[in-house]
Write a protein that holds these residues in place. Structure first.
Motif, PDB file in Angstrom:
ATOM      1  N   ARG B 146      33.690  20.332   1.512  1.00  0.00           N
ATOM      2  CA  ARG B 146      32.327  20.443   2.018  1.00  0.00           C
ATOM      3  C   ARG B 146      31.399  19.537   1.217  1.00  0.00           C
ATOM      4  N   ILE B 147      31.567  19.561  -0.087  1.00  0.00           N
ATOM      5  CA  ILE B 147      30.692  18.750  -0.930  1.00  0.00           C
ATOM      6  C   ILE B 147      31.047  17.274  -0.820  1.00  0.00           C
ATOM      7  N   ALA B 148      32.346  17.012  -0.782  1.00  0.00           N
ATOM      8  CA  ALA B 148      32.774  15.627  -0.975  1.00  0.00           C
ATOM      9  C   ALA B 148      32.830  14.802   0.300  1.00  0.00           C
ATOM     10  N   THR B 149      32.683  15.433   1.467  1.00  0.00           N
ATOM     11  CA  THR B 149      32.851  14.629   2.685  1.00  0.00           C
ATOM     12  C   THR B 149      32.009  13.353   2.702  1.00  0.00           C
ATOM     13  N   PRO B 150      30.739  13.384   2.342  1.00  0.00           N
ATOM     14  CA  PRO B 150      30.002  12.123   2.404  1.00  0.00           C
ATOM     15  C   PRO B 150      30.608  11.061   1.489  1.00  0.00           C
ATOM     16  N   GLY B 209      32.206   8.089  10.284  1.00  0.00           N
ATOM     17  CA  GLY B 209      31.089   8.840   9.696  1.00  0.00           C
ATOM     18  C   GLY B 209      30.687  10.012  10.572  1.00  0.00           C
ATOM     19  N   THR B 213      30.594  13.935   9.746  1.00  0.00           N
ATOM     20  CA  THR B 213      29.376  14.724   9.905  1.00  0.00           C
ATOM     21  C   THR B 213      29.652  15.939  10.782  1.00  0.00           C
ATOM     22  N   GLN B 216      31.496  18.369   8.813  1.00  0.00           N
ATOM     23  CA  GLN B 216      30.581  18.900   7.813  1.00  0.00           C
ATOM     24  C   GLN B 216      29.657  19.956   8.422  1.00  0.00           C
ATOM     25  N   GLU B 220      29.450  23.690   7.479  1.00  0.00           N
ATOM     26  CA  GLU B 220      28.195  23.993   6.817  1.00  0.00           C
ATOM     27  C   GLU B 220      27.641  25.336   7.263  1.00  0.00           C
ATOM     28  N   ARG B 221      27.932  25.700   8.481  1.00  0.00           N
ATOM     29  CA  ARG B 221      27.392  26.960   8.982  1.00  0.00           C
ATOM     30  C   ARG B 221      27.716  28.113   8.047  1.00  0.00           C
TER      31      ARG B 221
END
Ligand SMILES: Nc1ncnc2c1ncn2[C@@H]1O[C@H](COP(=O)(O)OP(=O)(O)OP(=O)(O)O)[C@@H](O)[C@H]1O
Ligand SMILES: Nc1ncnc2c1ncn2[C@@H]1O[C@H](COP(=O)(O)OP(=O)(O)OP(=O)(O)O)[C@@H](O)[C@H]1O
Ligand SMILES: [Mg+2]
Ligand SMILES: [Mg+2]
Lengths: 271, 230, 250, 239, 250
Positions: B146-150, B209, B213, B216, B220-221
């Motif tokens: 979750r944190i690292a996806t970007p 990307g 997203t 993500q 994120e939910r």
């Protein structure tokens, strides 16, 4: 994609030292992946073509004990590869100079020439030779081209009044001629045939101001390949003598480069 | 414009190669990076120090040098121990070189994501009786992702573009094909060809990307208001 | 059944546990009381080795581990004999309520999914959270999270359950319910160690009460004894702050 | 195939001479990218309408288009375009040539900003939101809360990623040579070009890069330690 | 002084606050009781707008804000009139104990460093943590963290302090001490709203007690009335679970 000449049975055998023995040695050959027409490039059918390419093909046919296996890679990689022995030799219209001789083995007989000229705007008459370039600007040059070495060598000899030249990573011929046409730079030093081919398409108001050199071009061998180089010399000499290479030169450059610069100048039809 | 489209069609056949190259280097690199990151996280003596040097070398030296080392050096090295790999394709060598480089970079991505997960999550998993790897797989890695996806996106796209270096050893990829196309015409169509090639790079980077997203937003939910309260 | 021998734990130069020894029988419910910072949480965490003691041995039924020579295997074994309810809940942030409870069953107990789900739902029902099964931790109130934590620990059927202030976020009604659940489990022979600040809770639930201070066990006795006839002055003081309220009706 | 160390040593001064230029490129663009990237990430995190879509598009373009192409298009393409525009509208408004250093700095900054934005974006999600709430409840404004509480914690996990980007950028600045800015890699290429000693020059330049970057790598390790020391975050909420 | 009018709050489709109105005078201490999940925390968080209500107005002394038209400035103003002690403490993880308390003073109150430090140390002394000034939150026990949270809120001298279960992690002795501190502050005219599960604490401290359930206020009265003479059946039930223990000596 590398292609190798498979049928070398029908080729006429020249009076080489070795008897036509059964053993065929495979030679790894590095060629430039980036096109350099008319020396070597991928043609529209995606097949390697050009003066150097055809020369190698002839050589392969002639040298029965060898079979060439080609690999197309980048210029830097070709040199490092030959040095490390991964490739037996590299073919890419190399010029010869002492620094290079220290590093690689050159054959004794050149297989062709690059006729280099200065390109200027049509309406300029002040540039007739490299000497006239003093204090004037050549178009930027990529460090990996042999032409740049020519200029560097020239400047070494004329340190007091050098030709100005900027360095750039890579530049295309089209860009360079446009720079000259726009007046941003005074002249472009390049292979004559290349210029003619470019300007056939761009039709810029440019002209060949002078032939600067007829620079012999060579194949570069790994230092350990003395025997190989000797065999190449023999075969190349034979190819020149029997008129094969001069014919090839006519085909690709429209002129027999194996004559003297003066002769070439005369043969060349230019105003 | 016509020339851009023309170049586009001529470039397209090289796309599968570029994509598969990127995919292989990325997957290999991620696996390697994971192992490297774990060794560093646990500060396994000796190995951990070696890895610091390895990462430093792989990150700090130019890609072309690494490529040459693998391409010319590795066969010689392995020959010493009697292994012949000279016959491997240039593609294979390039994948190895990029995988090794990617591993160094990914190990830092993974390590940083690991650091960001509160230790309490790992403790909770341990207390339930999970082994370390079970807790990694079920609890820690999903939260790291979750944190690292970007950042993973960053690296995937970087590798995708940097892969153009393989042309140096004659593997004709998108960028290599673009160079061939332009050089063949003495550079007359340079801008057009580059526009076409950029479009392809951009398009796939963008799709990738978007996928990230999407992933993500989906995950994120769960965390939407992550520990907004306790 | 559970035995601690001379457990020492330091943080830096600060000795937080100064040689704790404790003997607990099967099915016992031990309450640990003590002022804030006395080392209660640290002790619980040492029992399942989330915190590594510097010295001492921990024995649970047939497994005995020495803090100075821990093997990974022993640690895992020990942890699988225990379960813990954390003071700060520590729910899995990426799992919803139901998954939080199921997780251990599936991964550790290798239970079938359907079975694990049924069991987890039953437990959530017990703690009054069946209707929040698909909420994520971030969507739960404090008390709800705490109850999920309790359900997660209970689901594992461990030999020992360690509770760290399991009712701190619960309202009086729920405290009563949790008390019932715990009593019920104790009858099934599960051993429990409960850190709590609620003296009445400790009184109602435990077979033994331990009073800790500054890393030492000050006094250990049955609730009746400890609350109404403490032997140590310190215990008396601590107890008195609250006990006065009780109607001595036990 | 032994390396000629004497030759390498003799070329070292030439490379050292170019170091300030490389450093200038890297440091300035990394710094601008750091700030700009942060703004992009904030805009995206808080889903500020319009701006957020613009940021997404910006990141997608500058991340997706190869740096080499960006260089080419801006340095060579833009003047063409300007000439065309000038002619079309009979004006002499746009310059026909740019300062190459300025262009290089501009492109590198914009390029790295796109990447750094994603690192920031990831970093901001790594911090528990309750930290933000605590800061707000104390009465801090959003910028105060970000700077004093949130970002220091976000940086712990972000620093290794910033290091990755910084180091990558360090090497990517060699692309500036495509627009005639002579950095250390360019010097190496030029020397190798005239002597064909590619191997020596590449090994030399690798060493130079490594030594140079090593100093920064150490700095990043220090920063990571510094922030994680402050945070002592690993065990927080142990209760 | 503090007034809530018809506060509504939904999470998705779930209405968690169903129109809460409350009127609090200066210096009042209001306790909020209610079962887990009844919306107590949400109500507190709505008061300082960490959670945005969907409807309703909040008034603190001269500042009145409408939930439907919030401006950034109003939010900030409102937050600066209040301070909050979180159920899960939420200490600044990157600041040590002392800095956690000083932070608001320096950044928000623009106090001089030295002055802020002196004030913070005095407060830490009050909650018994002066010796932990340089510990980071992760090095503190639950109760210690909670006390830092209390000190941090008190330091700000706000008009209203919101406490979310401020004694959940505290032992009985400390509960007594915190009670003293709160009483002392109340005398200085600070208004306090305290969510708690400890009925005795509520009884001892508050001027008014509010009982909430399912997002509604069920009953509001003085402690004496609410505990010993509740008007609503539901209140009676809730209270009875604990109150029976008290020796009716008040
Ligand atoms: N972000 C959210 N999304 C969905 N539901 C939520 C969210 N936050 C809270 N809730 C729900 O709102 C209800 C009220 O929560 P709140 O935290 O206000 O309860 P509480 O009265 O403080 O309970 P406790 O005493 O257990 O802390 C709960 O049922 C909870 O599940
Ligand atoms: N990681 C750590 N580093 C340094 N000191 C620590 C650390 N963890 C705990 N301590 C200290 O150890 C002591 C005991 O902590 P512990 O959490 O066991 O207390 P506790 O009895 O559970 O208190 P509470 O009732 O407040 O939860 C405390 O004084 C605390 O400050
Ligand atoms: Mg504790
Ligand atoms: Mg709550």
């Amino acid at each position: 994609g590398s292609s190798s000449n498979k049928d070398n049975g029908g080729a006429p055998s020249t009076g080489g030292g070795q008897p036509a023995a059964a053993k065929v040695t495979v030679l790894k050959v590095a060629r430039n992946a980036v096109p350099n027409p008319p020396f070597s490039y991928l043609n529209d059918k995606n097949v390697m073509d050009g003066y150097t390419v055809e020369y190698l093909k002839l050589l392969d046919e002639r040298l029965e004990e060898y079979k060439f296996e080609y690999e197309e890679i980048a210029r830097e990689a070709m040199l490092v590869g030959v040095e490390s022995g991964k490739y037996d030799f590299a073919a890419n219209f190399y010029y010869r100079n002492p620094e290079r001789e220290a590093k690689y083995l050159f054959s004794a007989v050149e297989y062709g020439y690059s006729l280099n000229s200065l390109i200027v705007k049509k309406d300029r008459d002040d540039i007739r030779s490299l000497d006239d370039m003093k204090g004037k600007k050549l178009t930027p040059m990529s460090p990996s081209t042999g032409l740049r070495t020519l200029v560097v060598d020239y400047n070494k000899k004329n340190a007091s009044n050098p030709i100005l030249v900027e360095d750039i990573d890579a530049v295309t011929d089209a860009e360079a001629v446009q720079w000259v046409a726009s007046g941003k730079y005074d002249a472009f030093l390049t292979n004559t045939t290349v210029f003619e081919n470019v300007n056939a398409q761009l039709k810029l108001p440019l002209k060949i101001a002078a032939y600067v050199t007829k620079e012999p071009i060579w194949v570069l061998f790994n230092k350990d390949k003395k025997d190989l180089a000797a065999r190449f010399d023999e075969a190349t000499k034979a190819l020149i003598d029997d008129g094969t290479l001069p014919a090839l030169s006519e085909k690709w450059f429209g002129v027999n480069m194996f004559k003297s610069l003066k002769d070439v100048n005369e043969q060349y039809k230019f105003k | 414009m016509a020339e851009v489209i023309d170049a586009f069609w001529k470039l397209l056949p090289k796309l599968p190669l570029t994509l598969s190259f990127t995919g292989l280097a990325l997957v290999g690199g991620t696996l390697l990076g994971f192992v490297l990151a774990l060794i560093r996280i646990f500060q396994i003596p000796v190995l951990s120090q070696l890895i610091v040097v390895y990462i430093s070398f792989m990150r700090c030296t130019p890609g072309i040098v690494q490529l040459f080392l693998i391409f010319y050096g590795l066969p010689k090295l392995l020959l010493q121990v009697g292994i012949h790999i000279n016959s491997w394709s240039n593609f294979t060598f390039a994948v190895i070189a990029f995988g090794l480089h990617c591993g160094a970079v990914m190990s830092e991505v993974i390590r940083s994501a690991y650091l960001a997960i509160p230790k309490s999550q790992y403790e909770a998993a341990s207390a339930v009786g999970m082994s370390y790897f079970q807790s990694l797989r079920r609890i820690i890695i999903p939260q790291m992702l979750r944190i690292a996806t970007p950042v993973i996106g960053n690296n995937a796209i970087s590798i995708f573009k940097e892969s153009s270096l393989v042309f140096t050893v004659g593997v004709v990829d998108l960028m290599g094909q673009a160079q061939i196309l332009t050089q063949r015409k003495y550079g007359i169509t340079l801008i057009e060809t580059y526009l076409a090639v950029s479009f392809i790079y951009w398009f796939f980077s963008m799709i990738f990307g978007r996928l990230l997203t999407f992933y993500q937003n989906r995950t994120e939910r769960k965390y939407k208001i992550m520990a907004r309260r306790a | 059944m559970l035995q601690l021998d001379n457990i020492h734990k330091k943080f830096g130069s600060e000795e937080v546990l100064k040689g704790i020894s404790l003997q607990v029988n099967r099915g016992d419910v031990i309450s640990i009381l003590g002022p804030s910072g006395s080392g209660k949480t640290t002790l619980l965490r040492c029992i399942n080795l989330l915190e590594r003691p510097h010295k001492g041995t921990i024995t649970i039924s047939d497994l005995s581990v020495d803090a100075e020579k821990l093997s990974r295997k022993d640690i895992l074994k020990l942890r699988r004999k225990t379960a813990m309810v954390f003071q700060s809940y520590n729910l899995f942030a990426n799992k919803n309520t139901l998954e939080n409870v199921m997780e251990g069953l599936i991964v550790v107990k290798k239970m079938k999914r359907a079975e694990a789900k049924a069991k987890s739902l039953a437990l959530l029902e017990k703690v009054g959270l069946a209707n929040k099964a698909d909420h994520y931790p971030s969507q739960l109130s404090g008390g709800q999270q705490q109850r999920v934590g309790i359900a997660r620990a209970l689901a594992l059927d461990p030999e020992v359950i360690l509770f760290d202030e399991p009712t701190s976020a619960l309202d009086p009604e729920l405290v009563g319910e949790v008390l019932d659940v715990i009593k019920h489990i104790a009858q099934e022979g599960v051993t429990m160690i409960i850190v709590t600040h609620e003296l009445s809770f400790a009184r109602d639930i435990s077979t033994q009460v331990v009073f800790m201070e500054k890393g030492n066990i000050v006094e250990q006795a049955t609730p009746k004894q400890l609350f109404f006839n403490p032997q140590q002055q310190r215990t008396k003081e601590f107890i008195s702050s609250r006990i006065s309220e009780w109607s001595y009706d036990i | 195939m032994l390396l000629d160390w004497d030759y390498m040593l003799s070329k070292l001064p030439l490379i050292i001479e170019a170091i300030p230029r490389t450093l200038l490129l890297v440091l300035v663009s990394a710094f601008i990218g750091f700030i700009f990237g942060f703004l992009l990430a904030i805009v995206r995190s808080y889903k500020i309408p319009v701006l957020s879509q613009l940021a997404t598009a910006y990141i997608s373009i500058f991340r997706g288009v190869p740096l080499l192409v960006q260089m080419y298009l801006v340095y060579f393409g833009l003047p063409h375009l300007f000439v065309y525009v000038n002619e079309a509208f009979a004006i002499t408004f746009f310059p026909a040539e740019f300062n190459k250093m300025f262009i290089a700095l501009l492109i590198f900054s914009l390029y790295t900003a796109a990447y750094q934005a994603e690192v920031w974006y990831s970093a901001l999600r790594a911090v528990d939101y309750n930290q933000m709430e605590a800061a707000l409840s104390v009465g801090m404004t959003l910028p105060q809360a970000l700077i004093r509480i949130f970002i220091p914690q976000a940086l712990v996990s972000a620093i290794p990623n910033f290091a990755n980007l910084f180091i990558a950028l360090f090497k990517q600045t060699s692309l500036a040579f495509t627009i005639k800015v002579v950095d250390i890699m360019a010097v190496a290429k030029m020397e190798a070009g005239s002597t064909y000693r590619y191997l020596e020059m590449y090994v030399l330049i690798a060493i130079v890069y490594w030594v140079l970057i090593l100093a920064f790598e150490r700095a990043f390790v220090f920063l990571e330690k510094y922030f994680s020391n402050q945070k002592k975050h690993r065990a927080v909420s142990r209760g």
